[in-house]
Scaffold this active site. Structure first.
Site, short mmCIF file in Angstrom:
data_model
loop_
_atom_site.label_atom_id
_atom_site.label_comp_id
_atom_site.label_asym_id
_atom_site.label_seq_id
_atom_site.Cartn_x
_atom_site.Cartn_y
_atom_site.Cartn_z
N THR A 60 0.82 -1.21 0.00
CA THR A 60 0.00 0.00 0.00
C THR A 60 0.85 1.26 0.00
O THR A 60 0.48 2.28 -0.59
CB THR A 60 -0.93 -0.01 1.24
OG1 THR A 60 -1.79 -1.14 1.11
CG2 THR A 60 -1.79 1.23 1.35
N THR A 95 1.88 -4.23 4.36
CA THR A 95 1.82 -4.49 5.80
C THR A 95 1.34 -5.91 6.15
O THR A 95 1.67 -6.42 7.21
CB THR A 95 0.89 -3.48 6.51
OG1 THR A 95 -0.40 -3.55 5.93
CG2 THR A 95 1.45 -2.08 6.40
N ASP A 96 0.58 -6.55 5.25
CA ASP A 96 -0.03 -7.83 5.63
C ASP A 96 1.00 -8.87 6.08
O ASP A 96 0.77 -9.60 7.03
CB ASP A 96 -0.84 -8.42 4.46
CG ASP A 96 -2.15 -7.68 4.25
OD1 ASP A 96 -2.39 -6.67 4.94
OD2 ASP A 96 -2.95 -8.12 3.39
N LYS A 101 0.97 -7.71 12.90
CA LYS A 101 -0.13 -6.84 12.47
C LYS A 101 -1.37 -7.27 13.24
O LYS A 101 -1.84 -8.39 13.09
CB LYS A 101 -0.34 -6.98 10.95
CG LYS A 101 -1.35 -5.98 10.41
CD LYS A 101 -1.47 -6.04 8.89
CE LYS A 101 -2.46 -4.98 8.40
NZ LYS A 101 -2.63 -4.97 6.95
N1 ASP Z 1 -2.51 -6.10 1.24
C1 ASP Z 1 -1.54 -5.02 1.30
C2 ASP Z 1 -0.15 -5.62 1.37
O1 ASP Z 1 0.17 -6.23 2.33
C3 ASP Z 1 -1.81 -4.17 2.48
C4 ASP Z 1 -0.76 -3.13 2.79
O2 ASP Z 1 0.22 -2.96 2.17
O3 ASP Z 1 -0.95 -2.42 3.78
O4 ASP Z 1 0.61 -5.46 0.46
#
Ligand code: ASP
Length: 360
Positions: A22, A98-99, A177
Protein backbone atom coordinates in the site's frame (compact mmCIF):
# COMPACT_ATOMS: atom_id res chain seq x y z
CA UNK A 1 11.18 9.50 29.80
CA UNK A 2 13.22 12.39 28.41
CA UNK A 3 13.18 13.21 24.74
CA UNK A 4 16.84 13.28 23.79
CA UNK A 5 18.91 13.17 20.66
CA UNK A 6 20.95 10.01 20.95
CA UNK A 7 23.52 10.75 18.26
CA UNK A 8 24.78 13.91 16.63
CA UNK A 9 23.30 14.07 13.20
CA UNK A 10 25.85 14.00 10.37
CA UNK A 11 23.75 13.16 7.33
CA UNK A 12 24.07 9.46 7.04
CA UNK A 13 23.44 7.53 3.84
CA UNK A 14 20.20 5.54 3.86
CA UNK A 15 19.15 3.17 1.07
CA UNK A 16 15.43 2.77 0.47
CA UNK A 17 14.48 -0.51 -1.22
CA UNK A 18 10.94 -0.69 -2.59
CA UNK A 19 9.00 -3.96 -2.64
CA UNK A 20 5.42 -2.71 -3.22
CA UNK A 21 2.41 -2.79 -0.89
CA UNK A 22 0.00 0.00 0.00
CA UNK A 23 2.88 2.38 0.67
CA UNK A 24 3.67 2.14 -3.07
CA UNK A 25 0.02 2.20 -4.15
CA UNK A 26 -2.55 4.54 -5.54
CA UNK A 27 -6.27 4.35 -6.01
CA UNK A 28 -7.58 3.55 -9.48
CA UNK A 29 -10.58 5.88 -9.55
CA UNK A 30 -12.25 3.87 -12.35
CA UNK A 31 -12.51 0.68 -10.30
CA UNK A 32 -11.98 2.03 -6.78
CA UNK A 33 -9.26 -0.62 -6.25
CA UNK A 34 -5.84 0.17 -4.79
CA UNK A 35 -2.81 -1.15 -6.67
CA UNK A 36 0.97 -1.05 -6.28
CA UNK A 37 2.52 1.35 -8.76
CA UNK A 38 4.84 3.95 -7.20
CA UNK A 39 8.60 3.42 -7.29
CA UNK A 40 10.47 4.35 -4.09
CA UNK A 41 11.76 7.48 -5.89
CA UNK A 42 8.15 8.55 -6.55
CA UNK A 43 7.18 7.91 -2.93
CA UNK A 44 10.02 10.00 -1.55
CA UNK A 45 9.38 12.79 -4.08
CA UNK A 46 6.21 13.41 -2.06
CA UNK A 47 8.23 13.99 1.15
CA UNK A 48 11.12 16.19 0.01
CA UNK A 49 11.97 17.02 3.65
CA UNK A 50 13.51 13.59 4.11
CA UNK A 51 16.52 14.76 2.12
CA UNK A 52 17.28 17.00 5.11
CA UNK A 53 17.49 13.96 7.37
CA UNK A 54 19.80 11.76 5.32
CA UNK A 55 21.34 11.27 1.92
CA UNK A 56 18.83 8.99 0.24
CA UNK A 57 19.44 6.29 -2.34
CA UNK A 58 16.26 4.64 -3.55
CA UNK A 59 15.53 1.78 -5.90
CA UNK A 60 12.85 -0.80 -6.57
CA UNK A 61 13.52 -4.46 -5.77
CA UNK A 62 10.04 -5.75 -6.62
CA UNK A 63 6.53 -4.35 -6.96
CA UNK A 64 4.09 -6.73 -5.24
CA UNK A 65 1.40 -6.64 -2.62
CA UNK A 66 2.76 -8.49 0.37
CA UNK A 67 0.18 -11.27 0.29
CA UNK A 68 2.08 -12.43 -2.81
CA UNK A 69 5.48 -12.47 -1.15
CA UNK A 70 7.04 -15.93 -0.78
CA UNK A 71 10.19 -17.28 0.93
CA UNK A 72 12.01 -16.82 -2.41
CA UNK A 73 11.28 -13.09 -2.18
CA UNK A 74 12.70 -12.93 1.36
CA UNK A 75 15.96 -14.20 -0.10
CA UNK A 76 15.91 -11.60 -2.89
CA UNK A 77 15.23 -8.82 -0.39
CA UNK A 78 17.95 -10.11 1.98
CA UNK A 79 20.52 -10.16 -0.85
CA UNK A 80 19.72 -6.58 -1.83
CA UNK A 81 19.93 -5.42 1.79
CA UNK A 82 23.35 -7.05 2.13
CA UNK A 83 24.57 -5.30 -1.05
CA UNK A 84 23.54 -1.92 0.34
CA UNK A 85 24.84 -2.44 3.86
CA UNK A 86 28.20 -3.81 2.77
CA UNK A 87 28.72 -0.82 0.49
CA UNK A 88 28.34 2.62 2.06
CA UNK A 89 24.75 2.66 3.40
CA UNK A 90 24.48 3.46 7.10
CA UNK A 91 21.11 1.76 7.19
CA UNK A 92 18.39 0.37 4.95
CA UNK A 93 14.66 1.03 4.77
CA UNK A 94 12.50 -1.55 3.03
CA UNK A 95 9.10 -0.27 1.97
CA UNK A 96 6.72 -3.24 2.15
CA UNK A 97 3.06 -4.24 2.25
CA UNK A 98 1.82 -4.49 5.80
CA UNK A 99 -0.03 -7.83 5.63
CA UNK A 100 3.09 -9.99 5.71
CA UNK A 101 5.65 -7.41 6.78
CA UNK A 102 6.20 -9.23 10.09
CA UNK A 103 7.03 -12.45 8.22
CA UNK A 104 9.66 -10.65 6.13
CA UNK A 105 11.08 -8.92 9.20
CA UNK A 106 11.38 -12.27 10.99
CA UNK A 107 12.98 -13.92 7.93
CA UNK A 108 15.53 -11.10 7.65
CA UNK A 109 16.25 -11.35 11.38
CA UNK A 110 17.48 -14.91 10.83
CA UNK A 111 19.11 -14.42 7.42
CA UNK A 112 21.14 -11.25 8.14
CA UNK A 113 23.94 -12.57 10.31
CA UNK A 114 26.29 -10.40 12.26
CA UNK A 115 24.24 -7.30 11.42
CA UNK A 116 26.00 -4.10 12.48
CA UNK A 117 23.69 -1.52 10.93
CA UNK A 118 19.90 -1.01 11.15
CA UNK A 119 17.40 -2.48 8.69
CA UNK A 120 13.90 -1.03 8.99
CA UNK A 121 10.68 -2.15 7.34
CA UNK A 122 8.07 0.51 6.71
CA UNK A 123 4.55 0.28 5.31
CA UNK A 124 1.31 2.20 5.26
CA UNK A 125 -2.35 1.49 5.88
CA UNK A 126 -3.47 4.26 3.44
CA UNK A 127 -1.99 4.55 -0.02
CA UNK A 128 0.62 7.23 -0.63
CA UNK A 129 -1.57 9.20 -3.06
CA UNK A 130 -3.97 10.15 -0.24
CA UNK A 131 -3.51 13.18 1.97
CA UNK A 132 -4.39 11.00 4.96
CA UNK A 133 -1.63 8.47 4.20
CA UNK A 134 0.43 7.34 7.16
CA UNK A 135 3.34 6.51 4.81
CA UNK A 136 5.21 9.80 5.22
CA UNK A 137 5.30 9.94 9.02
CA UNK A 138 6.38 6.29 9.06
CA UNK A 139 9.18 7.02 6.59
CA UNK A 140 10.33 10.15 8.39
CA UNK A 141 10.39 8.31 11.74
CA UNK A 142 12.27 5.36 10.22
CA UNK A 143 14.90 7.76 8.90
CA UNK A 144 15.28 9.47 12.27
CA UNK A 145 15.57 6.06 13.94
CA UNK A 146 18.34 5.02 11.56
CA UNK A 147 20.25 8.29 11.70
CA UNK A 148 19.87 9.14 15.38
CA UNK A 149 19.82 5.86 17.30
CA UNK A 150 22.64 3.34 17.63
CA UNK A 151 20.39 0.29 17.09
CA UNK A 152 21.64 -2.33 14.61
CA UNK A 153 18.71 -4.72 14.36
CA UNK A 154 15.93 -5.59 11.93
CA UNK A 155 12.90 -3.56 13.04
CA UNK A 156 9.49 -2.43 11.89
CA UNK A 157 8.74 1.29 12.29
CA UNK A 158 5.05 2.24 12.17
CA UNK A 159 2.61 4.49 14.06
CA UNK A 160 2.31 3.93 17.80
CA UNK A 161 -1.23 5.31 18.02
CA UNK A 162 -4.00 6.71 15.83
CA UNK A 163 -2.59 10.25 15.69
CA UNK A 164 0.37 11.26 13.58
CA UNK A 165 2.30 12.18 16.68
CA UNK A 166 4.81 9.34 16.95
CA UNK A 167 5.97 5.90 15.80
CA UNK A 168 7.59 2.93 17.50
CA UNK A 169 10.39 0.62 16.42
CA UNK A 170 9.48 -3.03 17.02
CA UNK A 171 11.96 -5.92 16.81
CA UNK A 172 11.67 -7.99 13.63
CA UNK A 173 10.77 -11.22 15.45
CA UNK A 174 8.33 -9.62 17.88
CA UNK A 175 6.08 -7.61 15.60
CA UNK A 176 2.59 -8.53 14.49
CA UNK A 177 -0.13 -6.84 12.47
CA UNK A 178 -3.03 -6.71 14.94
CA UNK A 179 -5.58 -4.61 13.08
CA UNK A 180 -6.88 -4.70 9.53
CA UNK A 181 -6.94 -0.98 8.91
CA UNK A 182 -5.75 1.21 11.79
CA UNK A 183 -2.47 3.05 11.33
CA UNK A 184 -1.24 1.68 14.67
CA UNK A 185 -1.81 -1.91 13.52
CA UNK A 186 1.65 -3.19 14.47
CA UNK A 187 2.26 -4.16 18.07
CA UNK A 188 5.22 -5.72 19.84
CA UNK A 189 4.11 -9.09 21.27
CA UNK A 190 5.78 -10.42 24.43
CA UNK A 191 8.26 -7.55 24.12
CA UNK A 192 8.50 -3.77 24.53
CA UNK A 193 9.17 -1.49 21.57
CA UNK A 194 12.88 -0.74 21.16
CA UNK A 195 12.26 2.99 20.76
CA UNK A 196 9.65 5.69 20.29
CA UNK A 197 10.34 8.14 17.49
CA UNK A 198 8.82 11.57 16.88
CA UNK A 199 8.61 13.24 13.47
CA UNK A 200 10.66 16.18 14.85
CA UNK A 201 13.63 13.84 15.19
CA UNK A 202 13.50 13.01 18.89
CA UNK A 203 14.13 9.40 19.77
CA UNK A 204 13.28 7.87 23.15
CA UNK A 205 14.99 4.57 23.80
CA UNK A 206 12.62 2.19 25.59
CA UNK A 207 14.70 -0.98 25.54
CA UNK A 208 18.23 -1.13 26.90
CA UNK A 209 18.97 -4.53 25.43
CA UNK A 210 19.55 -4.19 21.75
CA UNK A 211 22.40 -4.85 19.35
CA UNK A 212 24.43 -1.72 18.79
CA UNK A 213 25.89 -0.31 15.60
CA UNK A 214 29.53 -1.25 14.94
CA UNK A 215 31.94 -0.07 12.33
CA UNK A 216 33.86 -3.27 11.53
CA UNK A 217 33.51 -4.96 8.18
CA UNK A 218 31.75 -7.00 6.97
CA UNK A 219 28.72 -5.14 8.25
CA UNK A 220 26.48 -8.12 7.56
CA UNK A 221 26.78 -11.69 6.29
CA UNK A 222 24.05 -13.30 4.20
CA UNK A 223 22.81 -16.69 5.39
CA UNK A 224 19.80 -17.46 3.23
CA UNK A 225 19.56 -21.23 3.57
CA UNK A 226 15.91 -22.13 4.25
CA UNK A 227 14.02 -25.43 3.92
CA UNK A 228 10.79 -24.15 2.42
CA UNK A 229 8.72 -27.32 2.92
CA UNK A 230 7.41 -26.31 6.33
CA UNK A 231 3.69 -26.03 7.10
CA UNK A 232 1.95 -23.82 9.63
CA UNK A 233 -1.16 -25.67 10.85
CA UNK A 234 -3.90 -24.13 12.93
CA UNK A 235 -5.62 -26.18 15.62
CA UNK A 236 -9.32 -25.36 15.96
CA UNK A 237 -12.40 -27.24 17.18
CA UNK A 238 -13.36 -29.71 14.47
CA UNK A 239 -10.06 -29.51 12.53
CA UNK A 240 -9.57 -32.47 10.19
CA UNK A 241 -6.32 -33.97 11.49
CA UNK A 242 -5.79 -35.68 8.11
CA UNK A 243 -4.28 -32.36 7.02
CA UNK A 244 -1.09 -33.69 8.65
CA UNK A 245 -1.21 -36.83 6.42
CA UNK A 246 -1.56 -34.56 3.41
CA UNK A 247 1.60 -32.66 4.28
CA UNK A 248 3.57 -35.81 5.11
CA UNK A 249 2.54 -37.34 1.79
CA UNK A 250 3.62 -34.21 -0.03
CA UNK A 251 7.14 -34.31 1.37
CA UNK A 252 6.91 -31.62 4.03
CA UNK A 253 9.92 -31.61 6.35
CA UNK A 254 8.53 -29.83 9.41
CA UNK A 255 5.33 -28.58 11.03
CA UNK A 256 4.51 -25.69 13.29
CA UNK A 257 1.21 -26.06 15.08
CA UNK A 258 -0.60 -22.94 16.13
CA UNK A 259 -2.14 -24.69 19.12
CA UNK A 260 -4.72 -23.41 21.59
CA UNK A 261 -3.93 -21.92 25.00
CA UNK A 262 -0.80 -23.32 26.59
CA UNK A 263 -0.15 -25.51 23.51
CA UNK A 264 -3.08 -27.90 23.16
CA UNK A 265 -4.26 -29.95 20.19
CA UNK A 266 -7.33 -32.19 20.02
CA UNK A 267 -6.78 -35.58 21.68
CA UNK A 268 -10.02 -37.57 21.38
CA UNK A 269 -11.49 -39.80 18.68
CA UNK A 270 -11.42 -39.01 15.00
CA UNK A 271 -10.44 -35.40 15.61
CA UNK A 272 -7.34 -36.33 17.60
CA UNK A 273 -4.13 -34.91 16.18
CA UNK A 274 -1.97 -37.04 18.50
CA UNK A 275 -1.64 -40.11 16.26
CA UNK A 276 -0.87 -37.99 13.22
CA UNK A 277 1.75 -36.02 15.11
CA UNK A 278 3.29 -39.29 16.38
CA UNK A 279 3.49 -40.48 12.78
CA UNK A 280 5.31 -37.28 11.74
CA UNK A 281 7.79 -37.43 14.62
CA UNK A 282 8.49 -41.11 13.84
CA UNK A 283 9.50 -39.98 10.35
CA UNK A 284 11.90 -37.41 11.88
CA UNK A 285 9.61 -34.55 10.94
CA UNK A 286 9.87 -31.99 13.76
CA UNK A 287 6.56 -30.77 15.19
CA UNK A 288 6.81 -27.39 16.89
CA UNK A 289 4.14 -26.14 19.28
CA UNK A 290 3.20 -22.44 19.51
CA UNK A 291 0.06 -20.73 20.81
CA UNK A 292 -2.62 -18.89 18.89
CA UNK A 293 -3.03 -16.72 22.02
CA UNK A 294 0.18 -14.97 20.90
CA UNK A 295 0.68 -13.37 24.31
CA UNK A 296 2.34 -15.59 26.94
CA UNK A 297 4.17 -18.88 26.44
CA UNK A 298 3.39 -22.53 25.75
CA UNK A 299 4.02 -25.07 28.48
CA UNK A 300 4.68 -28.79 28.05
CA UNK A 301 3.64 -30.08 31.46
CA UNK A 302 0.80 -28.19 33.14
CA UNK A 303 -2.02 -30.39 31.79
CA UNK A 304 -2.07 -34.14 31.19
CA UNK A 305 -2.88 -33.52 27.51
CA UNK A 306 0.18 -31.30 27.13
CA UNK A 307 2.36 -34.01 28.66
CA UNK A 308 1.12 -36.40 25.96
CA UNK A 309 2.36 -34.02 23.28
CA UNK A 310 5.74 -33.46 24.85
CA UNK A 311 6.14 -37.20 25.41
CA UNK A 312 5.67 -37.76 21.68
CA UNK A 313 8.60 -35.40 21.09
CA UNK A 314 6.94 -32.11 20.12
CA UNK A 315 9.10 -29.03 20.56
CA UNK A 316 7.47 -26.36 22.73
CA UNK A 317 9.01 -23.04 21.73
CA UNK A 318 8.30 -20.83 24.73
CA UNK A 319 6.89 -17.39 23.79
CA UNK A 320 7.85 -17.48 20.10
CA UNK A 321 5.15 -16.24 17.73
CA UNK A 322 3.69 -18.90 15.39
CA UNK A 323 4.77 -17.06 12.23
CA UNK A 324 8.27 -16.63 13.61
CA UNK A 325 8.46 -20.33 14.53
CA UNK A 326 7.33 -21.17 10.98
CA UNK A 327 10.26 -19.23 9.50
CA UNK A 328 12.72 -20.33 12.15
CA UNK A 329 11.88 -23.98 11.47
CA UNK A 330 12.75 -23.39 7.79
CA UNK A 331 16.04 -21.99 9.00
CA UNK A 332 16.65 -24.77 11.56
CA UNK A 333 15.95 -27.56 9.05
CA UNK A 334 18.42 -26.00 6.61
CA UNK A 335 21.12 -25.69 9.29
CA UNK A 336 20.68 -28.73 11.57
CA UNK A 337 21.98 -32.15 10.54
CA UNK A 338 19.81 -34.23 12.88
CA UNK A 339 16.50 -33.98 14.75
CA UNK A 340 18.46 -33.12 17.90
CA UNK A 341 20.29 -30.30 16.17
CA UNK A 342 17.03 -28.93 14.73
CA UNK A 343 15.51 -29.02 18.22
CA UNK A 344 18.53 -27.29 19.69
CA UNK A 345 18.38 -24.52 17.10
CA UNK A 346 14.63 -24.07 17.68
CA UNK A 347 15.20 -23.64 21.41
CA UNK A 348 18.22 -21.33 21.10
CA UNK A 349 17.46 -17.63 21.08
CA UNK A 350 18.97 -16.33 17.82
CA UNK A 351 17.25 -12.99 17.17
CA UNK A 352 15.28 -12.16 20.32
CA UNK A 353 12.48 -14.48 19.21
CA UNK A 354 12.46 -16.18 22.65
CA UNK A 355 12.59 -14.40 25.97
CA UNK A 356 13.39 -15.88 29.32
CA UNK A 357 10.75 -14.00 31.23
CA UNK A 358 7.19 -13.32 30.17
CA UNK A 359 6.24 -9.64 30.18
CA UNK A 360 3.51 -8.78 32.68
N1 ASP B 1 -2.51 -6.10 1.24
C1 ASP B 1 -1.54 -5.02 1.30
C2 ASP B 1 -0.15 -5.62 1.37
O1 ASP B 1 0.17 -6.23 2.33
C3 ASP B 1 -1.81 -4.17 2.48
C4 ASP B 1 -0.76 -3.13 2.79
O2 ASP B 1 0.22 -2.96 2.17
O3 ASP B 1 -0.95 -2.42 3.78
O4 ASP B 1 0.61 -5.46 0.46
Amino acid sequence: MSKEKIFDENKKVVSILGTGGTIASKVDYKTGGVYASFSPKEIIAQVPEIENIATIRAREVMQVMSEDITPKDWKIIAKEVVKEINSDADGVIITHGTDTMHYTSAALSFMLKNLKKPVVLVGAQRSSDRGSSDAFINLICALHFITKSDVAEVCIVMHENMSDERCIAIRGCRARKMHTSRRDAFKPINDLPIARIYPDGSVEMISKNYRKREDDKPYVVLDDKLEEKVALIKMYPGVDSRIIDFYIKNGYKGFVIEATGLGHVSTIGKYSMLEKIKKAVAKNIPVVITSQCLYGRVHPTIYANLRKLSKIGCIFVEDMLPEVAYIKLMYALAHGNSSDEVKEIMLTNLANEISERTLE
